[in-house]
Design a protein around this motif. Sequence first.
Motif, PDB file in Angstrom:
ATOM      1  N   LEU A 108       0.812  -1.227   0.000  1.00  0.00           N
ATOM      2  CA  LEU A 108       0.000   0.000   0.000  1.00  0.00           C
ATOM      3  C   LEU A 108       0.848   1.281   0.000  1.00  0.00           C
ATOM      4  O   LEU A 108       0.598   2.183  -0.814  1.00  0.00           O
ATOM      5  CB  LEU A 108      -0.996  -0.036   1.171  1.00  0.00           C
ATOM      6  CG  LEU A 108      -2.060   1.059   1.181  1.00  0.00           C
ATOM      7  CD1 LEU A 108      -2.820   1.135  -0.143  1.00  0.00           C
ATOM      8  CD2 LEU A 108      -3.043   0.845   2.330  1.00  0.00           C
ATOM      9  N   PRO A 109       1.890   1.400   0.839  1.00  0.00           N
ATOM     10  CA  PRO A 109       2.677   2.645   0.808  1.00  0.00           C
ATOM     11  C   PRO A 109       3.339   2.877  -0.553  1.00  0.00           C
ATOM     12  O   PRO A 109       3.341   4.010  -1.065  1.00  0.00           O
ATOM     13  CB  PRO A 109       3.757   2.416   1.883  1.00  0.00           C
ATOM     14  CG  PRO A 109       3.219   1.326   2.767  1.00  0.00           C
ATOM     15  CD  PRO A 109       2.332   0.482   1.916  1.00  0.00           C
ATOM     16  N   GLU A 110       3.847   1.804  -1.164  1.00  0.00           N
ATOM     17  CA  GLU A 110       4.521   1.959  -2.471  1.00  0.00           C
ATOM     18  C   GLU A 110       3.510   2.348  -3.555  1.00  0.00           C
ATOM     19  O   GLU A 110       3.791   3.162  -4.436  1.00  0.00           O
ATOM     20  CB  GLU A 110       5.214   0.650  -2.877  1.00  0.00           C
ATOM     21  CG  GLU A 110       6.392   0.242  -1.991  1.00  0.00           C
ATOM     22  CD  GLU A 110       5.957  -0.429  -0.691  1.00  0.00           C
ATOM     23  OE1 GLU A 110       4.793  -0.891  -0.616  1.00  0.00           O
ATOM     24  OE2 GLU A 110       6.765  -0.456   0.264  1.00  0.00           O
ATOM     25  N   LEU A 111       2.315   1.750  -3.471  1.00  0.00           N
ATOM     26  CA  LEU A 111       1.271   2.055  -4.469  1.00  0.00           C
ATOM     27  C   LEU A 111       0.868   3.530  -4.374  1.00  0.00           C
ATOM     28  O   LEU A 111       0.771   4.232  -5.384  1.00  0.00           O
ATOM     29  CB  LEU A 111       0.078   1.129  -4.230  1.00  0.00           C
ATOM     30  CG  LEU A 111      -1.135   1.295  -5.141  1.00  0.00           C
ATOM     31  CD1 LEU A 111      -1.768  -0.071  -5.419  1.00  0.00           C
ATOM     32  CD2 LEU A 111      -2.191   2.202  -4.547  1.00  0.00           C
ATOM     33  N   VAL A 112       0.667   3.993  -3.149  1.00  0.00           N
ATOM     34  CA  VAL A 112       0.251   5.392  -2.953  1.00  0.00           C
ATOM     35  C   VAL A 112       1.339   6.336  -3.460  1.00  0.00           C
ATOM     36  O   VAL A 112       1.068   7.325  -4.158  1.00  0.00           O
ATOM     37  CB  VAL A 112      -0.086   5.642  -1.465  1.00  0.00           C
ATOM     38  CG1 VAL A 112      -0.217   7.136  -1.170  1.00  0.00           C
ATOM     39  CG2 VAL A 112      -1.373   4.912  -1.095  1.00  0.00           C
ATOM     40  N   GLN A 113       2.563   6.012  -3.117  1.00  0.00           N
ATOM     41  CA  GLN A 113       3.692   6.840  -3.561  1.00  0.00           C
ATOM     42  C   GLN A 113       3.742   6.904  -5.093  1.00  0.00           C
ATOM     43  O   GLN A 113       3.877   7.978  -5.686  1.00  0.00           O
ATOM     44  CB  GLN A 113       4.989   6.210  -3.014  1.00  0.00           C
ATOM     45  CG  GLN A 113       6.157   7.168  -2.902  1.00  0.00           C
ATOM     46  CD  GLN A 113       5.853   8.335  -1.965  1.00  0.00           C
ATOM     47  OE1 GLN A 113       5.397   8.100  -0.848  1.00  0.00           O
ATOM     48  NE2 GLN A 113       6.046   9.562  -2.422  1.00  0.00           N
ATOM     49  N   ALA A 114       3.599   5.736  -5.730  1.00  0.00           N
ATOM     50  CA  ALA A 114       3.689   5.680  -7.199  1.00  0.00           C
ATOM     51  C   ALA A 114       2.536   6.454  -7.833  1.00  0.00           C
ATOM     52  O   ALA A 114       2.740   7.224  -8.791  1.00  0.00           O
ATOM     53  CB  ALA A 114       3.665   4.229  -7.662  1.00  0.00           C
ATOM     54  N   THR A 118       3.019  10.191  -7.398  1.00  0.00           N
ATOM     55  CA  THR A 118       4.129  10.675  -8.219  1.00  0.00           C
ATOM     56  C   THR A 118       3.671  10.885  -9.659  1.00  0.00           C
ATOM     57  O   THR A 118       4.076  11.827 -10.334  1.00  0.00           O
ATOM     58  CB  THR A 118       5.304   9.668  -8.177  1.00  0.00           C
ATOM     59  OG1 THR A 118       5.627   9.434  -6.818  1.00  0.00           O
ATOM     60  CG2 THR A 118       6.516  10.176  -8.928  1.00  0.00           C
ATOM     61  N   HIS A 119       2.807   9.966 -10.132  1.00  0.00           N
ATOM     62  CA  HIS A 119       2.366  10.056 -11.529  1.00  0.00           C
ATOM     63  C   HIS A 119       1.283  11.111 -11.751  1.00  0.00           C
ATOM     64  O   HIS A 119       1.194  11.724 -12.798  1.00  0.00           O
ATOM     65  CB  HIS A 119       1.862   8.697 -12.008  1.00  0.00           C
ATOM     66  CG  HIS A 119       2.981   7.770 -12.366  1.00  0.00           C
ATOM     67  ND1 HIS A 119       3.461   6.815 -11.503  1.00  0.00           N
ATOM     68  CD2 HIS A 119       3.740   7.681 -13.479  1.00  0.00           C
ATOM     69  CE1 HIS A 119       4.452   6.177 -12.072  1.00  0.00           C
ATOM     70  NE2 HIS A 119       4.650   6.681 -13.270  1.00  0.00           N
ATOM     71  N   ILE A 120       0.406  11.255 -10.745  1.00  0.00           N
ATOM     72  CA  ILE A 120      -0.715  12.197 -10.940  1.00  0.00           C
ATOM     73  C   ILE A 120      -0.304  13.565 -10.408  1.00  0.00           C
ATOM     74  O   ILE A 120      -0.425  13.831  -9.219  1.00  0.00           O
ATOM     75  CB  ILE A 120      -1.985  11.714 -10.221  1.00  0.00           C
ATOM     76  CG1 ILE A 120      -2.385  10.347 -10.756  1.00  0.00           C
ATOM     77  CG2 ILE A 120      -3.131  12.705 -10.420  1.00  0.00           C
ATOM     78  CD1 ILE A 120      -3.563   9.733 -10.042  1.00  0.00           C
ATOM     79  N   THR A 121       0.151  14.395 -11.280  1.00  0.00           N
ATOM     80  CA  THR A 121       0.537  15.738 -10.847  1.00  0.00           C
ATOM     81  C   THR A 121      -0.574  16.699 -11.239  1.00  0.00           C
ATOM     82  O   THR A 121      -1.338  16.426 -12.153  1.00  0.00           O
ATOM     83  CB  THR A 121       1.831  16.176 -11.561  1.00  0.00           C
ATOM     84  OG1 THR A 121       1.541  16.213 -12.960  1.00  0.00           O
ATOM     85  CG2 THR A 121       2.963  15.196 -11.302  1.00  0.00           C
ATOM     86  N   PRO A 122      -0.681  17.852 -10.589  1.00  0.00           N
ATOM     87  CA  PRO A 122      -1.715  18.816 -10.984  1.00  0.00           C
ATOM     88  C   PRO A 122      -1.606  19.186 -12.462  1.00  0.00           C
ATOM     89  O   PRO A 122      -2.596  19.355 -13.150  1.00  0.00           O
ATOM     90  CB  PRO A 122      -1.424  20.025 -10.091  1.00  0.00           C
ATOM     91  CG  PRO A 122      -0.716  19.454  -8.911  1.00  0.00           C
ATOM     92  CD  PRO A 122       0.065  18.281  -9.422  1.00  0.00           C
ATOM     93  N   GLY A 123      -0.386  19.268 -12.985  1.00  0.00           N
ATOM     94  CA  GLY A 123      -0.179  19.608 -14.393  1.00  0.00           C
ATOM     95  C   GLY A 123      -0.852  18.605 -15.302  1.00  0.00           C
ATOM     96  O   GLY A 123      -1.523  18.949 -16.263  1.00  0.00           O
TER      97      GLY A 123
END
Length: 288
Positions: free
Chosen positions: A267-273, A276-281
Amino acid sequence: MDRKIHRENDLTSEDPSISGNGALDHKNLREIVVNNNVSWLVHYAVLSAVGESNVTLARDVNITGFHNVLDMALEHDLRVFVPSTIRAFGHSSPRDPAPELCVQRPRTIYGVAKVHAELMGEYYHHQYGLDFRCLRYPGIISADSQPGGSTTDYAVQIFHSAVKSGHFECNLRSDTRLPMMYIDDCLRATLQVLEAPASALTTRTYNINALSFTPRDLTQEIRKVLPDLRVSYRVDPLRQAIAESWPMALEDSTARRDWGWKHDYGLPELVQAMLTHITPGKLLAQAN
Ligand SMILES: NC(=O)C1=CN([C@@H]2O[C@H](COP(=O)(O)OP(=O)(O)OC[C@H]3O[C@@H](n4cnc5c(N)ncnc54)[C@H](O)[C@@H]3O)[C@@H](O)[C@H]2O)C=CC1
Ligand SMILES: CC(=O)[C@H](N)C(=O)O
């Protein structure tokens, strides 16, 4: 893999080499197979969440489409991979965890079609020697594709909402535990089973498991990065009932033993990933 894996294109494909109904277009499928020297048919085409509102089309795509794939595979000596799903189980299946072999009585056309694919693939394997391989995926979490209305999609949507507005309204109860997997693990498992020597396989339909969590667990983990995230619950009774008919986890010791399956993302790695991928931009670009 020495030859290409060709992805059947969807109905709206702009690829000029593809026309018509993709998996339903037998002639077109044959041309793709022959022209591309294909050795594996990896059959992802499906109508899932939307299938229930057009059962006739779902039956065509999910069942007849798979028959086309099987015919093509026998005609051209191809190998076949098809993903199955936690939706192939049902109310009468054991839920925690669901074993590989158990009662499967799903009540959606999507689930019924997946059980059909599992059984037909195994029948062709035993009867005609088809190299058929199938993985039952849990809910797949990916930042690359937009959630399409499936029951497990809350676990993708929450990331987009968390970044975009800081608020997420969840349509499942906070304690609904479902099996999930990060996309990288899913893709790695798929390649691993395709590459496994046939002699290592003791079954043709494998469960694969990674992690199980509830909306509450996921919220708590995201709040470690985004502490201001607010989550409210407006439970959709239909979705809740569907989720409660699915396994909370899958028993996957056979995959772990036969071809070394092991998930990397907890779960921590999934949330981090995901964050990281979903940025406001990115969200802004998608909205435009
Ligand atoms: N996303 C998930 O959480 C899970 C996915 N799976 C399986 O993985 C596979 C891919 O799933 P998703 O990407 O989520 O599904 P999706 O619904 O996003 O994509 C399915 C694709 O099939 C295409 N398609 C529909 N009719 C077609 C036709 N006649 N010919 C060719 N293509 C056609 C659609 O255009 C779409 O691109 C499916 O087989 C699904 O059952 C299994 C378990 C979980
Ligand atoms: C588990 C699936 O097949 C899909 N993600 C769904 O929620 O319907």
